[in-house]
Design a protein around this motif. Structure first.
Motif, PDB file in Angstrom:
ATOM      1  N   TRP A 125      48.002  29.655 106.398  1.00 55.12           N
ATOM      2  CA  TRP A 125      49.261  29.077 106.846  1.00 55.12           C
ATOM      3  C   TRP A 125      49.414  27.666 106.310  1.00 55.12           C
ATOM      4  CZ3 TRP A 125      48.922  30.457 112.740  1.00 55.12           C
ATOM      5  CH2 TRP A 125      49.094  31.819 112.892  1.00 55.12           C
ATOM      6  N   ALA A 126      50.629  27.311 105.929  1.00 55.95           N
ATOM      7  CA  ALA A 126      50.910  25.972 105.421  1.00 55.95           C
ATOM      8  C   ALA A 126      50.676  24.913 106.498  1.00 55.95           C
ATOM      9  CB  ALA A 126      52.342  25.893 104.920  1.00 55.95           C
ATOM     10  N   PHE A 127      50.782  25.304 107.736  1.00 58.30           N
ATOM     11  CA  PHE A 127      50.568  24.407 108.870  1.00 58.30           C
ATOM     12  C   PHE A 127      49.188  23.752 108.812  1.00 58.30           C
ATOM     13  CE2 PHE A 127      49.344  23.896 113.403  1.00 58.30           C
ATOM     14  CZ  PHE A 127      50.332  23.004 113.775  1.00 58.30           C
ATOM     15  N   PHE A 128      48.194  24.507 108.334  1.00 56.94           N
ATOM     16  CA  PHE A 128      46.827  24.010 108.303  1.00 56.94           C
ATOM     17  C   PHE A 128      46.471  23.301 106.998  1.00 56.94           C
ATOM     18  CE2 PHE A 128      46.364  27.368 111.584  1.00 56.94           C
ATOM     19  CZ  PHE A 128      46.027  26.520 112.630  1.00 56.94           C
ATOM     20  N   GLU A 129      47.435  23.033 106.140  1.00 61.24           N
ATOM     21  CA  GLU A 129      47.161  22.236 104.944  1.00 61.24           C
ATOM     22  C   GLU A 129      46.908  20.790 105.314  1.00 61.24           C
ATOM     23  OE1 GLU A 129      50.087  22.774 101.928  1.00 61.24           O
ATOM     24  OE2 GLU A 129      49.742  24.934 101.831  1.00 61.24           O
ATOM     25  N   SER A 130      47.400  20.381 106.464  1.00 63.54           N
ATOM     26  CA  SER A 130      47.131  19.042 106.983  1.00 63.54           C
ATOM     27  C   SER A 130      45.737  19.033 107.610  1.00 63.54           C
ATOM     28  CB  SER A 130      48.172  18.670 108.041  1.00 63.54           C
ATOM     29  OG  SER A 130      47.764  17.522 108.735  1.00 63.54           O
ATOM     30  N   ALA A 131      44.927  18.060 107.223  1.00 59.39           N
ATOM     31  CA  ALA A 131      43.571  17.954 107.760  1.00 59.39           C
ATOM     32  C   ALA A 131      43.584  17.698 109.266  1.00 59.39           C
ATOM     33  CB  ALA A 131      42.813  16.846 107.049  1.00 59.39           C
ATOM     34  N   LEU A 132      44.599  17.009 109.745  1.00 61.27           N
ATOM     35  CA  LEU A 132      44.699  16.721 111.174  1.00 61.27           C
ATOM     36  C   LEU A 132      44.735  18.004 111.996  1.00 61.27           C
ATOM     37  CD1 LEU A 132      45.243  14.758 113.581  1.00 61.27           C
ATOM     38  CD2 LEU A 132      47.664  15.140 113.114  1.00 61.27           C
ATOM     39  N   TRP A 133      45.599  18.936 111.624  1.00 56.73           N
ATOM     40  CA  TRP A 133      45.738  20.174 112.385  1.00 56.73           C
ATOM     41  C   TRP A 133      44.524  21.078 112.220  1.00 56.73           C
ATOM     42  CZ3 TRP A 133      48.753  19.713 116.152  1.00 56.73           C
ATOM     43  CH2 TRP A 133      49.892  18.914 116.055  1.00 56.73           C
ATOM     44  N   THR A 134      43.899  21.033 111.060  1.00 60.03           N
ATOM     45  CA  THR A 134      42.680  21.809 110.851  1.00 60.03           C
ATOM     46  C   THR A 134      41.580  21.312 111.776  1.00 60.03           C
ATOM     47  OG1 THR A 134      43.256  22.264 108.556  1.00 60.03           O
ATOM     48  CG2 THR A 134      40.936  22.487 109.154  1.00 60.03           C
ATOM     49  N   TRP A 135      41.341  20.000 111.773  1.00 54.34           N
ATOM     50  CA  TRP A 135      40.304  19.426 112.630  1.00 54.34           C
ATOM     51  C   TRP A 135      40.616  19.630 114.101  1.00 54.34           C
ATOM     52  CZ3 TRP A 135      35.548  18.381 111.582  1.00 54.34           C
ATOM     53  CH2 TRP A 135      35.180  18.081 110.274  1.00 54.34           C
ATOM     54  N   LEU A 136      41.875  19.466 114.484  1.00 54.17           N
ATOM     55  CA  LEU A 136      42.266  19.649 115.875  1.00 54.17           C
ATOM     56  C   LEU A 136      41.989  21.083 116.338  1.00 54.17           C
ATOM     57  CD1 LEU A 136      43.561  18.132 118.251  1.00 54.17           C
ATOM     58  CD2 LEU A 136      45.743  19.054 117.503  1.00 54.17           C
ATOM     59  N   SER A 137      42.329  22.042 115.506  1.00 57.65           N
ATOM     60  CA  SER A 137      42.090  23.438 115.829  1.00 57.65           C
ATOM     61  C   SER A 137      40.591  23.725 115.954  1.00 57.65           C
ATOM     62  CB  SER A 137      42.701  24.331 114.755  1.00 57.65           C
ATOM     63  OG  SER A 137      42.436  25.688 115.010  1.00 57.65           O
ATOM     64  N   VAL A 138      39.797  23.206 115.044  1.00 58.11           N
ATOM     65  CA  VAL A 138      38.348  23.431 115.068  1.00 58.11           C
ATOM     66  C   VAL A 138      37.720  22.776 116.301  1.00 58.11           C
ATOM     67  CG1 VAL A 138      36.176  22.930 113.884  1.00 58.11           C
ATOM     68  CG2 VAL A 138      38.130  23.780 112.587  1.00 58.11           C
ATOM     69  N   ILE A 139      38.111  21.557 116.616  1.00 61.50           N
ATOM     70  CA  ILE A 139      37.533  20.850 117.768  1.00 61.50           C
ATOM     71  C   ILE A 139      37.889  21.551 119.073  1.00 61.50           C
ATOM     72  CG2 ILE A 139      37.644  18.703 119.102  1.00 61.50           C
ATOM     73  CD1 ILE A 139      37.828  17.249 116.351  1.00 61.50           C
ATOM     74  N   VAL A 140      39.148  21.908 119.237  1.00 62.80           N
ATOM     75  CA  VAL A 140      39.561  22.614 120.466  1.00 62.80           C
ATOM     76  C   VAL A 140      38.841  23.957 120.556  1.00 62.80           C
ATOM     77  CG1 VAL A 140      41.498  23.727 121.636  1.00 62.80           C
ATOM     78  CG2 VAL A 140      41.765  21.443 120.665  1.00 62.80           C
ATOM     79  N   GLY A 141      38.727  24.646 119.446  1.00 55.50           N
ATOM     80  CA  GLY A 141      38.011  25.924 119.430  1.00 55.50           C
ATOM     81  C   GLY A 141      36.553  25.776 119.822  1.00 55.50           C
ATOM     82  N   LEU A 142      35.881  24.748 119.300  1.00 53.97           N
ATOM     83  CA  LEU A 142      34.480  24.524 119.655  1.00 53.97           C
ATOM     84  C   LEU A 142      34.313  24.171 121.128  1.00 53.97           C
ATOM     85  CD1 LEU A 142      33.147  22.600 116.531  1.00 53.97           C
ATOM     86  CD2 LEU A 142      32.610  24.938 117.239  1.00 53.97           C
ATOM     87  N   VAL A 143      35.227  23.383 121.655  1.00 54.00           N
ATOM     88  CA  VAL A 143      35.167  23.041 123.084  1.00 54.00           C
ATOM     89  C   VAL A 143      35.315  24.305 123.928  1.00 54.00           C
ATOM     90  CG1 VAL A 143      36.379  21.862 124.954  1.00 54.00           C
ATOM     91  CG2 VAL A 143      35.895  20.650 122.834  1.00 54.00           C
ATOM     92  N   LEU A 144      36.230  25.174 123.559  1.00 51.80           N
ATOM     93  CA  LEU A 144      36.413  26.426 124.300  1.00 51.80           C
ATOM     94  C   LEU A 144      35.173  27.315 124.227  1.00 51.80           C
ATOM     95  CD1 LEU A 144      40.098  27.372 123.435  1.00 51.80           C
ATOM     96  CD2 LEU A 144      39.199  26.651 125.645  1.00 51.80           C
ATOM     97  N   VAL A 145      34.575  27.416 123.049  1.00 47.69           N
ATOM     98  CA  VAL A 145      33.378  28.241 122.895  1.00 47.69           C
ATOM     99  C   VAL A 145      32.222  27.662 123.712  1.00 47.69           C
ATOM    100  CG1 VAL A 145      31.608  28.987 121.248  1.00 47.69           C
ATOM    101  CG2 VAL A 145      34.014  29.201 120.655  1.00 47.69           C
ATOM    102  N   ILE A 146      32.020  26.361 123.642  1.00 48.86           N
ATOM    103  CA  ILE A 146      30.909  25.731 124.369  1.00 48.86           C
ATOM    104  C   ILE A 146      31.093  25.870 125.875  1.00 48.86           C
ATOM    105  CG2 ILE A 146      29.807  23.504 124.879  1.00 48.86           C
ATOM    106  CD1 ILE A 146      30.307  22.819 121.883  1.00 48.86           C
ATOM    107  N   THR A 147      32.298  25.612 126.382  1.00 47.81           N
ATOM    108  CA  THR A 147      32.518  25.749 127.820  1.00 47.81           C
ATOM    109  C   THR A 147      32.404  27.207 128.255  1.00 47.81           C
ATOM    110  OG1 THR A 147      34.924  25.811 127.537  1.00 47.81           O
ATOM    111  CG2 THR A 147      33.926  23.674 128.075  1.00 47.81           C
TER     112      THR A 147
END
Length: 74
Positions: free
Chosen positions: A29-51
């Motif tokens: 998706w073009a939405f994830f060409e921005s590093a900000l949204w990529t990192w945000l998605s990865v960080i939120v995903g990791l928090v969900l997995v860890i919790t």
């Protein structure tokens, strides 16, 4: 650290977390060409997995919530 996440929510958190971590790299998706949204998605995903793995959510504890039927100690 008392578990405050029930089994159904745990499964949802782990699945959603894995999807959020993989989405920027697999979707194209073009939405994830921005590093900000990529990192945000990865960080939120990791928090969900860890919790989900730990069955403990600090935010639930602060709010006095629990989805497994046991109250969190403050």
């Amino acid at each position: 650290m008392t578990a405050n996440i029930g089994t159904p929510e745990r499964i949802v958190r782990i699945v959603a977390g894995v999807l959020l971590v993989a989405l920027p790299f697999m979707s194209g998706w073009a939405f994830f060409e921005s590093a900000l949204w990529t990192w945000l998605s990865v960080i939120v995903g990791l928090v969900l997995v860890i919790t989900g793995i730990l069955r403990f959510c600090p935010a639930y504890c602060m709010l006095g919530c629990s989805t497994n039927g046991k109250a969190c100690r403050r």
